[in-house]
Design a protein around this motif. Structure first.
Motif, PDB file in Angstrom:
ATOM      1  N   VAL A  77      50.548 110.125  76.015  1.00  0.00           N
ATOM      2  CA  VAL A  77      51.852 109.428  76.360  1.00  0.00           C
ATOM      3  C   VAL A  77      53.033 109.225  75.003  1.00  0.00           C
ATOM      4  O   VAL A  77      52.614 108.780  74.466  1.00  0.00           O
ATOM      5  CB  VAL A  77      51.468 107.812  76.904  1.00  0.00           C
ATOM      6  CG1 VAL A  77      52.512 107.449  77.336  1.00  0.00           C
ATOM      7  CG2 VAL A  77      50.880 107.762  77.860  1.00  0.00           C
ATOM      8  N   ARG A 134      47.739 101.405  73.767  1.00  0.00           N
ATOM      9  CA  ARG A 134      47.441 102.159  73.649  1.00  0.00           C
ATOM     10  C   ARG A 134      46.955 102.579  72.287  1.00  0.00           C
ATOM     11  O   ARG A 134      48.698 103.186  70.979  1.00  0.00           O
ATOM     12  CB  ARG A 134      48.659 102.849  74.570  1.00  0.00           C
ATOM     13  CG  ARG A 134      47.684 104.449  74.292  1.00  0.00           C
ATOM     14  CD  ARG A 134      47.148 105.206  75.516  1.00  0.00           C
ATOM     15  NE  ARG A 134      47.227 106.724  75.262  1.00  0.00           N
ATOM     16  CZ  ARG A 134      47.154 107.186  76.975  1.00  0.00           C
ATOM     17  NH1 ARG A 134      47.062 106.683  77.379  1.00  0.00           N
ATOM     18  NH2 ARG A 134      46.961 108.144  76.747  1.00  0.00           N
ATOM     19  N   TRP A 179      55.089 100.573  80.176  1.00  0.00           N
ATOM     20  CA  TRP A 179      55.774 100.990  79.703  1.00  0.00           C
ATOM     21  C   TRP A 179      57.308 102.015  79.668  1.00  0.00           C
ATOM     22  O   TRP A 179      57.467 101.642  81.350  1.00  0.00           O
ATOM     23  CB  TRP A 179      55.517 102.827  79.269  1.00  0.00           C
ATOM     24  CG  TRP A 179      53.914 102.941  79.442  1.00  0.00           C
ATOM     25  CD1 TRP A 179      53.158 102.233  78.251  1.00  0.00           C
ATOM     26  CD2 TRP A 179      52.853 103.507  79.517  1.00  0.00           C
ATOM     27  NE1 TRP A 179      51.506 102.126  77.872  1.00  0.00           N
ATOM     28  CE2 TRP A 179      51.464 103.485  78.941  1.00  0.00           C
ATOM     29  CE3 TRP A 179      52.523 104.907  79.966  1.00  0.00           C
ATOM     30  CZ2 TRP A 179      50.031 103.383  79.156  1.00  0.00           C
ATOM     31  CZ3 TRP A 179      51.363 105.548  81.020  1.00  0.00           C
ATOM     32  CH2 TRP A 179      50.141 105.402  80.294  1.00  0.00           C
ATOM     33  N   SER A 192      58.803 107.576  83.408  1.00  0.00           N
ATOM     34  CA  SER A 192      57.640 106.356  83.765  1.00  0.00           C
ATOM     35  C   SER A 192      59.164 105.587  84.386  1.00  0.00           C
ATOM     36  O   SER A 192      60.492 106.567  83.312  1.00  0.00           O
ATOM     37  CB  SER A 192      58.046 105.075  82.723  1.00  0.00           C
ATOM     38  OG  SER A 192      57.272 104.111  83.282  1.00  0.00           O
ATOM     39  N   ASP A 207      44.932 112.305  78.090  1.00  0.00           N
ATOM     40  CA  ASP A 207      46.240 112.348  78.534  1.00  0.00           C
ATOM     41  C   ASP A 207      46.335 112.097  77.319  1.00  0.00           C
ATOM     42  O   ASP A 207      46.542 111.520  76.739  1.00  0.00           O
ATOM     43  CB  ASP A 207      46.802 111.372  80.267  1.00  0.00           C
ATOM     44  CG  ASP A 207      46.182 110.214  79.361  1.00  0.00           C
ATOM     45  OD1 ASP A 207      45.696 109.483  78.364  1.00  0.00           O
ATOM     46  OD2 ASP A 207      46.198 108.570  81.061  1.00  0.00           O
ATOM     47  N   TYR A 234      55.135 112.881  70.361  1.00  0.00           N
ATOM     48  CA  TYR A 234      54.254 113.619  71.560  1.00  0.00           C
ATOM     49  C   TYR A 234      54.765 115.182  71.610  1.00  0.00           C
ATOM     50  O   TYR A 234      53.697 115.618  72.516  1.00  0.00           O
ATOM     51  CB  TYR A 234      56.436 112.590  72.786  1.00  0.00           C
ATOM     52  CG  TYR A 234      55.584 113.739  74.249  1.00  0.00           C
ATOM     53  CD1 TYR A 234      54.474 112.650  74.900  1.00  0.00           C
ATOM     54  CD2 TYR A 234      56.650 114.248  74.833  1.00  0.00           C
ATOM     55  CE1 TYR A 234      54.392 113.098  76.436  1.00  0.00           C
ATOM     56  CE2 TYR A 234      55.768 114.153  76.038  1.00  0.00           C
ATOM     57  CZ  TYR A 234      55.099 114.171  76.977  1.00  0.00           C
ATOM     58  OH  TYR A 234      54.302 113.924  77.966  1.00  0.00           O
ATOM     59  N   TRP A 259      55.213 110.939  80.118  1.00  0.00           N
ATOM     60  CA  TRP A 259      53.524 110.966  80.545  1.00  0.00           C
ATOM     61  C   TRP A 259      53.488 112.690  80.474  1.00  0.00           C
ATOM     62  O   TRP A 259      53.281 113.121  81.883  1.00  0.00           O
ATOM     63  CB  TRP A 259      52.832 110.547  81.106  1.00  0.00           C
ATOM     64  CG  TRP A 259      51.307 109.837  81.486  1.00  0.00           C
ATOM     65  CD1 TRP A 259      50.253 108.895  81.435  1.00  0.00           C
ATOM     66  CD2 TRP A 259      50.543 110.997  82.530  1.00  0.00           C
ATOM     67  NE1 TRP A 259      48.940 109.662  81.211  1.00  0.00           N
ATOM     68  CE2 TRP A 259      48.997 111.025  82.584  1.00  0.00           C
ATOM     69  CE3 TRP A 259      50.969 111.619  83.288  1.00  0.00           C
ATOM     70  CZ2 TRP A 259      48.534 111.216  83.372  1.00  0.00           C
ATOM     71  CZ3 TRP A 259      50.167 112.473  84.096  1.00  0.00           C
ATOM     72  CH2 TRP A 259      48.431 111.983  84.113  1.00  0.00           C
ATOM     73  N   THR A 316      59.154 107.049  79.623  1.00  0.00           N
ATOM     74  CA  THR A 316      58.180 106.737  79.308  1.00  0.00           C
ATOM     75  C   THR A 316      57.843 108.480  79.703  1.00  0.00           C
ATOM     76  O   THR A 316      57.653 108.278  80.661  1.00  0.00           O
ATOM     77  CB  THR A 316      57.364 106.240  78.554  1.00  0.00           C
ATOM     78  OG1 THR A 316      58.110 104.985  78.153  1.00  0.00           O
ATOM     79  CG2 THR A 316      56.101 106.707  78.099  1.00  0.00           C
TER      80      THR A 316
END
Length: 368
Positions: free
Chosen positions: A341, A263, A313, A307, A339, A348, A319, A317
């Motif tokens: 993450v 990512r 991930w 997650s 999106d 974030y 998202w 985590t």
């Protein structure tokens, strides 16, 4: 196109990639108000009232606030409204609707210039300079509450001292599965809506001010996949050598590595060869929040998930993404996913705010 994109599960957290159930927020000091019989209810500043849930007292708004309408569909059997609470914090005021039952309530929240009773159609008197309509859906009539469940029977108006935004919450009625309230505010303010569990609660946060230091979206790019979007000044975007152009955005220069799911974009876009309702299928065990919306006039869903650690991930985590229906391609349905993450190399909270603002500028350029 898909060979250059991260795998659908790794990129989306939307289809069986594993995620953990949402944890309850940690307790933090607040002010509370609960309904009692009478014309108006108030509560003093200080310790929480008896019966107040500590999870109502987190210090941050439940989501990224804006002034757009928010909606989420309820599912299952109707649930009973058992409590309504108000709270105040330094930067926002909070309304909490607690619910009981096996179903899942939904909501429709948005500003209105003409608050009308859903029962009579008559105007509703709401104090303040702006009115936020709040409708809870999939709500049982008080008389249909299960045995042992006490429906909320609060006042016509609720107030709490010290609020910076909220003047009063005005109750309307429960009719045909809809429970309607009107929040009177000092002016039109950003708000955020979300769902908490154990017990089930719909939370509406009314924010005093927008976050400072917002970077303007001064750049724009167009993807051959059929969309155009603006992104922050000073940010970098991929050129299309490895991944399709206009699909990776980051505050610092970056290189998209070949043959890996790494990512590199703080905000990422991808086009999935599936219908929007399939890509955005609800997952109660992983969904933290979800709201049905539109983007450039097309059906869309904003989803926040966490997650479980079964994919790329780690467990926990978060998202956040928008799932937007695109015109069908030569091979069938297509869906755009934009999106961000919660990974260690990214900010974030900032990226979620940037994501929301970017999606507001998104234009679908592919024809139907």
């Amino acid at each position: 196109m898909r060979h250059a994109l991260a795998g659908a599960c790794a990129a989306l957290l939307l289809a069986g990639c594993g995620s953990a159930a949402v944890p309850e927020p940690q307790a933090a000091p607040t002010t509370g108000a609960t309904g009692t019989t009478g014309a108006t209810a108030t509560a003093g500043v200080g310790a929480p009232l008896p019966g107040e849930d500590p999870a109502d007292r987190e210090l941050e708004p439940i989501g990224v606030p804006d002034t757009n309408d928010s909606a989420a569909a309820g599912t299952g059997a109707p649930v009973t409204l058992v409590d309504v609470r108000l709270g105040t914090h330094e930067a926002f005021d909070r309304i909490v609707f607690e619910l009981a039952g096996g179903g899942l309530a939904g909501w429709e929240v948005g500003y209105t210039d003409s608050p009308l009773s859903q029962g009579s159609g008559q105007p509703v008197e709401v104090p303040g300079e702006a009115t936020l309509g709040i409708t809870l859906t999939t709500i049982a009539l008080p008389g249909d509450a299960p045995a042992g469940v006490q429906p909320w029977n609060g006042p016509a108006r609720l107030r709490v001292p010290g609020t910076g935004v909220l003047d009063a919450l005005v109750r309307d009625t429960v009719l045909d599965g809809w429970a309607t309230f009107f929040a009177g505010l000092d002016e039109r303010r950003p708000f955020a809506v979300g769902l908490l569990s154990d017990p089930q609660r719909i939370v509406v946060d009314l924010v005093a001010e927008q976050r400072s230091g917002v970077v303007p979206l001064g750049q724009r790019c167009e993807s051959p996949a059929g969309f155009a979007v603006s992104y922050p000044e000073g940010w970098a975007v991929n050129d299309g050598d490895i991944a399709p152009p206009c699909t990776r955005f980051a505050p610092d220069p970056f290189t998209v590595p070949a043959g890996t799911d790494a990512r590199v974009g703080a905000v990422t876009a991808s086009v999935e060869p599936a219908a929007v309702d399939q890509v955005a299928a609800p997952d109660p065990q992983r969904d933290l929040q979800r709201s049905e919306t539109t983007v450039d006039g097309r059906p869309a869903v904003r989803v926040e998930r966490e997650s479980r650690g079964r994919g790329l991930w780690p467990a926990g985590t978060r998202w956040t993404g928008y799932v937007v229906g695109l015109p069908d391609g030569e091979d069938g349905p297509r869906t755009l996913v934009v999106d961000t993450v919660e990974l260690p190399q990214f900010d974030y909270a900032r990226n979620v705010e940037v994501l929301d603002r970017m999606v507001e500028t998104l234009e679908v350029t592919a024809g139907d």
